[in-house]
Design a protein around this motif. Structure first.
Motif, mmCIF file in Angstrom:
data_model
loop_
_atom_site.group_PDB
_atom_site.id
_atom_site.type_symbol
_atom_site.label_atom_id
_atom_site.label_comp_id
_atom_site.label_asym_id
_atom_site.label_seq_id
_atom_site.Cartn_x
_atom_site.Cartn_y
_atom_site.Cartn_z
ATOM 1 N N GLY A 104 40.819 80.556 35.397
ATOM 2 C CA GLY A 104 40.784 82.178 35.451
ATOM 3 C C GLY A 104 39.991 82.449 36.865
ATOM 4 O O GLY A 104 39.806 83.436 36.954
ATOM 5 N N ASP A 105 38.987 81.428 37.273
ATOM 6 C CA ASP A 105 38.451 81.990 38.581
ATOM 7 C C ASP A 105 39.336 81.637 39.602
ATOM 8 O O ASP A 105 39.360 80.471 40.333
ATOM 9 C CB ASP A 105 37.199 81.054 38.520
ATOM 10 C CG ASP A 105 36.094 81.313 37.794
ATOM 11 O OD1 ASP A 105 36.056 82.521 37.272
ATOM 12 O OD2 ASP A 105 35.114 80.746 37.846
ATOM 13 N N PHE A 106 40.155 82.516 40.050
ATOM 14 C CA PHE A 106 40.811 82.443 41.518
ATOM 15 C C PHE A 106 40.010 82.333 42.541
ATOM 16 O O PHE A 106 38.930 82.932 42.692
ATOM 17 C CB PHE A 106 41.610 83.778 41.691
ATOM 18 C CG PHE A 106 42.854 84.024 40.645
ATOM 19 C CD1 PHE A 106 44.234 83.411 40.975
ATOM 20 C CD2 PHE A 106 42.707 84.488 39.299
ATOM 21 C CE1 PHE A 106 45.119 83.617 40.152
ATOM 22 C CE2 PHE A 106 43.833 84.615 38.513
ATOM 23 C CZ PHE A 106 45.016 84.019 38.995
ATOM 24 N N LEU A 107 40.384 81.648 43.509
ATOM 25 C CA LEU A 107 39.902 81.902 44.898
ATOM 26 C C LEU A 107 40.501 82.963 45.639
ATOM 27 O O LEU A 107 41.667 82.942 45.884
ATOM 28 C CB LEU A 107 39.909 80.741 45.661
ATOM 29 C CG LEU A 107 39.197 80.783 47.121
ATOM 30 C CD1 LEU A 107 37.852 80.301 47.109
ATOM 31 C CD2 LEU A 107 40.126 79.744 48.282
ATOM 32 N N MET A 108 39.640 84.137 45.961
ATOM 33 C CA MET A 108 40.355 85.053 47.041
ATOM 34 C C MET A 108 40.041 85.079 48.276
ATOM 35 O O MET A 108 38.798 84.774 48.802
ATOM 36 C CB MET A 108 39.704 86.589 46.226
ATOM 37 C CG MET A 108 40.171 87.834 47.300
ATOM 38 S SD MET A 108 39.588 89.342 46.850
ATOM 39 C CE MET A 108 40.847 89.840 45.557
ATOM 40 N N VAL A 161 35.241 84.239 44.760
ATOM 41 C CA VAL A 161 35.545 84.185 43.278
ATOM 42 C C VAL A 161 36.124 85.393 42.698
ATOM 43 O O VAL A 161 35.292 86.540 42.802
ATOM 44 C CB VAL A 161 34.530 83.298 42.258
ATOM 45 C CG1 VAL A 161 35.305 83.485 40.998
ATOM 46 C CG2 VAL A 161 34.542 81.937 42.833
ATOM 47 N N TYR A 162 37.297 85.297 42.253
ATOM 48 C CA TYR A 162 37.992 86.423 41.657
ATOM 49 C C TYR A 162 38.451 86.335 40.246
ATOM 50 O O TYR A 162 39.223 85.446 39.953
ATOM 51 C CB TYR A 162 39.062 86.962 42.654
ATOM 52 C CG TYR A 162 39.681 88.388 41.858
ATOM 53 C CD1 TYR A 162 39.389 89.634 42.238
ATOM 54 C CD2 TYR A 162 40.818 88.498 40.880
ATOM 55 C CE1 TYR A 162 39.721 90.887 41.800
ATOM 56 C CE2 TYR A 162 41.237 89.452 40.447
ATOM 57 C CZ TYR A 162 40.879 90.924 40.790
ATOM 58 O OH TYR A 162 41.572 91.814 40.419
ATOM 59 N N ARG A 163 37.588 86.928 39.262
ATOM 60 C CA ARG A 163 37.860 86.590 37.762
ATOM 61 C C ARG A 163 39.273 87.183 37.435
ATOM 62 O O ARG A 163 39.815 88.335 37.728
ATOM 63 C CB ARG A 163 36.860 86.960 36.966
ATOM 64 C CG ARG A 163 35.449 86.400 37.031
ATOM 65 C CD ARG A 163 35.630 84.967 37.019
ATOM 66 N NE ARG A 163 36.192 84.675 35.789
ATOM 67 C CZ ARG A 163 35.410 84.285 34.547
ATOM 68 N NH1 ARG A 163 34.047 84.665 34.631
ATOM 69 N NH2 ARG A 163 35.984 84.010 33.625
#
Length: 226
Positions: A104-108, A161-163
């Motif tokens: 769930g930790d996207f890389l934005m 990081v984008y949750r």
């Protein structure tokens, strides 16, 4: 806390992503922003979110302004950049593969915010970097016709990081205003008003401090792993 791990492929140590800066050089040059913008917490927090991705090399891009026309890339030095993605764009390989730690930790990936009149803007992307190990390329869209040079080390984009929870947040609709908005308006528009830093300092309209207030992001500079 979400972390970003960079697996270095070709990037030099002196060009590792660095914590983003809260200020912009043009703020001091514009009378409307001088003495104001660097105290504007929403701007400085957006500016300093995450890390700056810099160009691993130098190149020149030329475009005629037609969205159906591919750019010309030449004078390439020490980087991989081409025009394969779309008309009016170029794609550069920044020299690393990013991974995040938790599901769930996207890389934005986002454009560098609040810059004035750039020749290009990085396309925004959300990458499932907790499992996706593919090549990492930045696609940049031209914003005007002409020819310009990208120098080694020039900022290309920012990453953070984008949750996953942020993208699925529910939208609730309510009439009226939040409880303290009227008090804030009265304070802001009083006859003897002088510029205050209540938001920057984390104070409610009645002067009460807000314990959850943030004034900056806690950055740790990237260091190569032996």
């Amino acid at each position: 806390m979400g972390n970003i791990t960079l697996y270095i492929t070709t990037l030099s140590d002196d060009l590792l992503p660095e914590p983003a800066s809260p200020k912009r050089s043009w703020w001091g040059e514009d009378l409307a922003t001088a003495g104001h913008a660097h105290h504007c917490l929403p701007l400085t927090m957006a500016n300093s979110l995450g890390y700056v991705v810099r160009s691993p090399g130098a190149f020149r891009v030329t475009w005629d302004g037609d969205v159906d026309t591919h750019v010309t890339v030449d004078d390439v030095d020490d980087c991989v950049v081409d025009n394969h993605s779309a008309g009016g764009s170029f794609t550069i390989q920044p020299g690393f593969v990013p991974r995040t730690t938790d599901e769930g930790d996207f890389l934005m990936v986002r454009p560098v915010p609040n810059v004035r009149c750039p020749w290009f803007v990085a396309m925004e992307a959300l990458i499932e970097a907790w499992w996706q190990p593919g090549e990492f390329g930045l696609v940049c869209l031209m914003t005007r016709a002409g020819s310009f040079a990208v120098r080694r080390g020039d900022p290309l984009a920012q990453m953070c990081v984008y949750r996953a929870e942020g993208g699925s947040a529910r939208l609730d609709i309510r009439p009226g205003l939040p409880a303290e908005t009227e008090a804030w308006r009265a304070r802001r528009h009083r006859p003897d008003y002088r510029k205050d830093l209540d938001y920057l300092m984390g104070r409610h309209p009645d002067g009460t401090p807000e314990p959850t207030h943030r004034r900056n992001w806690k950055h740790v500079r990237a260091e190569p792993t032996p």
